[in-house]
Design an enzyme around this catalytic site. Structure first.
Site, short mmCIF file in Angstrom:
data_model
loop_
_atom_site.label_atom_id
_atom_site.label_comp_id
_atom_site.label_asym_id
_atom_site.label_seq_id
_atom_site.Cartn_x
_atom_site.Cartn_y
_atom_site.Cartn_z
N ARG A 37 16.10 -6.05 -43.19
CA ARG A 37 15.99 -5.34 -41.74
C ARG A 37 15.56 -3.76 -41.99
NH1 ARG A 37 22.18 -5.70 -39.40
NH2 ARG A 37 21.14 -4.63 -37.77
N HIS A 83 13.72 -14.40 -35.25
CA HIS A 83 14.61 -13.49 -35.52
C HIS A 83 15.97 -13.56 -34.89
CE1 HIS A 83 14.60 -9.34 -36.82
NE2 HIS A 83 15.49 -8.84 -35.79
N TYR A 127 10.09 -6.33 -16.79
CA TYR A 127 8.97 -5.61 -15.75
C TYR A 127 7.82 -5.41 -16.65
CZ TYR A 127 13.12 -4.74 -12.78
OH TYR A 127 14.25 -5.08 -12.05
#
Length: 861
Positions: A37, A83, A127
């Site tokens: 990570r 993931h 968006y």
């Protein structure tokens, strides 16, 4: 386990050591965070989430030449296949890869609101749209040619790359940051062209790579190149960071200083440090102004637009812009320190990397990629050449091949017959059987031959490449140069060599100030602009409110950044910066000097000199006492004055040190007594002595006469001797009227003294363009042009210079540089105690060297 074994273990209690269990579990968790990570791989500079985002976009076909896709769709692809974490983690990582203020070379081409330098968050992923940036395709170039290893995804249903082929030196190019368990990484971004030049240098010197030092690489890599521009202050800290992987570099906003139409100044910031929010800077400046820590700031505006950042700080009329700029750098995030921690995974282990090692790992990774790519391509070309060789045999013997196939019972029999009759392999025989009838034309045979020749040439090239490590290195260099040519650009961040730490004086406004001292020990600092000029005979303006029986004994001009040397009547010297003298209004009394200097209760300051630098070879102090003793000491003797003071001159019990002047080693000295006697001699008559020496006799005194003044004459600057009496009379006499004599004589008459004039209280060597400032016992200050004082001979009494009130008397005089007829709000150039406007030496002084006398019988040491 099977049901039988499971049932056998039901109800079984197994003792566990909690310490060992916690240690093992936490270590497993820590390594998972470090490897999976938080830390980037040193080869491609990517964390797993970034690598998965790019690979998912590549696999989806969302590349630079395709249309943008909804960010939510890309995030869903990453979550579903690679993931197993939250969508916000993936989207935030992708958004950062699209921000041109976060990455030096963005890897994602975003469309929509992906955040701003003001600290605004990106719009929701429903968006925005995104696709791979063109430069990101270089990260995945040749990934389908077995250049990197693949592994199973989290559920074993897909394969994902462990590392990307990465033609870019991405770890140094875009940097990385992350916090793991017990460790963190903070790698700054760099410029593509500079990294390419450093890689070329390493490859060109591959055989002597061990001898390459960090200094060699820093001739190419000047320092980090942040996407937000600004400046970096490069010093030993950066060199240490590149050598060890740990260090820091200062980032400073770029600023321009402009003058407004009203005459005030303003500071315009056109960039801010990396990873700093502009909003937080604005809020901090507003807070400092409200707290009174930035008194010089009048207004603050954010004029940033699509053309770039523009933060305007308006200053008050008399503000010093450089001082305010340093204050802003000191107290806000307009200057920050970027802590460099070049920590990355090497063979799945965290390692702290130097600049050289980071570049070596990139070169080694690209070497391995090119070898694997070449072997992959060679294997397939060899297989193709084998097939082409069989097809050429078939075309050459086409009639026999056709006949054999037609006589065969089935495909297997045809394949066997072809293999036996024409000495073909099974692969070649199968290729012949699969050959289309159009390939039987004569022209097709030439095409097959051309293809075969081309394939064999490529095979020869690849085999030669794999045999020669230096050719592989040359190929790496060519790749890097191609990328630098295609994507490289000029530096965004300006490199400034120096020290980023601020001295206290950096935060002080540099200006000309008037510093005054009274007999009762009150000292103050006033900006010189607060004094205005008047005509001869004027009443003056109130310059100080004094206590009863207190009077001004010294007033002089200096820079606020000068070092002030305070000489006491006891022959000691003290040191303090001018800006540390408390500033007050023109009419205020000031601060007791015992609050500034560690003086003894009965000790008084009799002379103060401003010094801008002690780094002068031929510069001296000439000291004189009321009883006519004189001494010359080199300037550097007073460079390191301890807080408790130093002995400047040894004195007799009935004597006091009263004058200290600068001299260059080749000037004349004049001494004047209260009764009007004067003597002029060359300073070489006074040999250079050490600090504790008592000096030699300078002038013979008659009866109760005492020295009223001593000065050093600069022949290129001074034209007259100015004397002022206790009752306000003054005169200026050409220096030519004074003849040079030997030291320790009675001298010549310099004033026709009488009861009307009173005794001489001050004397100075002056220039006819100078102005004068007179101070009375009651604190009245008169500033006037020297042209108002008529030139007279040595034996005259002079003219009235200052009208005094009843019981008042002149106590001090200072010389000021005349700037114009009215001297509006000026004061630059006040001289006292031989100081020049720059605080170092009298104007026009030359440092030609000093003569040393062997001394005389009256030397006291």
């Amino acid at each position: 386990m099977d049901n039988e074994n499971f049932s056998d273990n039901v109800g079984t209690i197994r003792p566990i050591n909690i310490n060992e269990e916690m240690r093992g579990s936490y270590l497993d968790y820590a390594m998972s965070v470090i490897v999976s990570r938080a830390l980037p791989d040193a080869r491609d500079g990517l964390k797993p989430v970034h690598r998965r985002i790019l690979f998912a976009m590549y696999d989806m076909g969302v590349r630079a030449g395709s249309a943008h896709k909804k960010s939510a769709r890309i995030v869903g692809e990453v979550l579903g296949k690679y993931h197993p974490h939250g969508d916000s983690a993936v989207y935030d990582a992708m958004a950062r890869m699209a921000q041109d203020f976060s990455l030096r070379y963005p890897l994602v081409d975003g469309q929509g609101n992906f955040g701003s330098q003001d600290g605004d968050s990106p719009a929701a992923m429903r968006y925005t749209e995104a696709r791979m940036a063109r430069i990101a395709e270089e990260m995945l170039a040749d990934i389908n040619m077995d250049t990197v290893d693949f592994t199973d995804n989290y559920d074993g249903s897909q394969q994902e790359p462990i590392v990307l082929p990465s033609r870019l030196p991405n770890m140094l190019l875009n940097g990385a940051s992350g916090i793991a368990v017990g460790m963190a990484t903070n790698i700054p971004p760099h410029n593509m062209r500079e990294l390419a030049a450093a890689i070329n240098y390493l490859i060109d010197n591959y055989e002597n790579m061990e001898e390459i030092a960090v200094d060699d690489l820093m001739t190419f890599v000047k320092g980090p190149d942040f996407p937000t521009g600004a400046q970096i202050i490069v010093g030993d800290d950066l060199k240490e960071a590149y050598a060890t992987g740990k260090g820091r570099v200062a980032i400073r906003s770029t600023a321009e200083i402009e003058e407004t139409k009203s005459g005030s100044m303003r500071i315009i910031f056109t960039s801010i440090p990396y990873q700093v929010s502009k909003t937080s800077i604005v809020e901090r400046i507003v807070s400092l102004v409200r707290e009174g820590r930035l008194e010089a700031v009048r207004d603050l505006r954010d004029e940033s637009d699509r053309n770039g950042l523009r933060l305007v700080v308006e200053l008050k009329k008399y503000a010093q812009p450089l001082t305010v700029l340093n204050q802003l750098y000191k107290y806000t995030q307009l200057q920050t320190f970027y802590s460099i921690q070049m920590l990355a995974l090497v063979n799945n282990e965290p390692r702290n990397l130097s600049l050289k090692r980071s570049l070596q790992i990139y070169i080694e990774h690209r070497y391995d990629v090119i070898v694997r790519r070449s072997e992959y391509e060679l294997e397939r070309l060899q297989a193709r050449a084998h097939i082409l060789l069989g097809l050429l045999k078939a075309v050459t013997n086409i009639d026999d091949v056709i006949r054999t196939i037609r006589q065969s019972q089935d495909v297997d029999d045809a394949r066997t017959q072809l293999m036996e009759r024409f000495e073909l392999t099974e692969v070649q025989a199968t290729a012949i059987l699969d050959m289309q009838l159009r390939r039987l034309a004569a022209l097709e045979r030439q095409k097959l031959q051309d293809e075969y020749d081309e394939v064999m040439a490529r095979i020869d090239y690849l085999e030669d490449l794999l045999r020669s490590p230096y050719k592989i290195l040359a190929l790496i260099r060519d790749d890097v140069n191609e990328i630098a040519e295609k994507y490289g650009d000029e530096r965004n961040t300006e490199v400034v060599y120096g020290n980023a730490d601020f001295d206290e004086s950096d935060l002080v406004r540099e200006e000309q100030v008037i510093i005054s001292l009274t007999s009762q020990g009150y000292i103050k600092r006033v900006p010189s602009r607060l004094y205005r000029a008047q005509r001869r005979g004027g009443k003056g303006v109130r310059g100080m409110t004094t206590k009863e029986e207190d009077l001004l004994i010294d007033i002089f001009a200096s820079s606020s950044l000068d070092t002030l040397l305070f000489f006491s009547d006891a022959g000691k010297v003290y040191s303090e910066k001018a800006y540390r003298i408390p500033e007050t209004g023109r009419a205020n009394r000031g601060t007791l000097i015992h609050a500034v200097l560690p003086l003894a209760p009965t000790e008084h300051i009799t002379a103060v000199l401003p010094v801008s630098t002690f780094d002068m070879e031929e510069a001296y102090f000439v000291m004189a006492t009321r009883m006519g003793r004189i001494k010359r000491v080199h300037l550097h003797e007073f460079e390191a004055v301890r807080p408790s003071g130093l002995i400047a001159m040894s004195l007799n019990e009935d004597d006091t040190l009263s004058w200290v002047k600068y001299t260059t080693g080749d000037q004349d000295i004049i001494m004047v007594t209260e009764q009007g006697q004067s003597i002029l001699f060359h300073e070489s008559d006074v040999r250079v002595m050490g600090r504790p020496a008592g000096g030699v006799n300078g002038i013979k005194l008659l009866d109760d006469d005492r020295v009223a003044g001593m000065d050093v004459i600069n022949p290129d600057l001074h034209t007259h001797i100015m004397v002022v009496t206790q009752n306000g009379f003054g005169k200026r006499t050409p220096i030519e009227d004074y003849s040079r004599q030997s030291r320790y004589g009675l001298g010549a008459r310099t004033l026709s003294r009488n009861n009307r004039t009173g005794p001489i209280v001050a004397m100075r060597a002056i220039n006819e363009d100078d102005g004068i400032m007179l101070i009375s016992r009651s604190g009245i200050v008169l500033r006037t042009s020297l042209a108002q004082v008529r030139e007279t001979g040595r034996s005259t009494q002079g003219v009235t210079v200052m009208n005094l009130g009843e019981g008042d008397e002149v106590v001090a005089m200072a010389i000021m540089a005349e700037e114009d007829d009215d001297l509006p709000e000026s004061g630059d150039g006040v001289e006292s105690n031989g100081a020049s406007p720059d605080g170092a030496m009298p104007d026009g002084a030359s440092l030609d060297g000093a003569s040393e006398d062997s001394g005389s019988e009256d030397d006291v040491e």
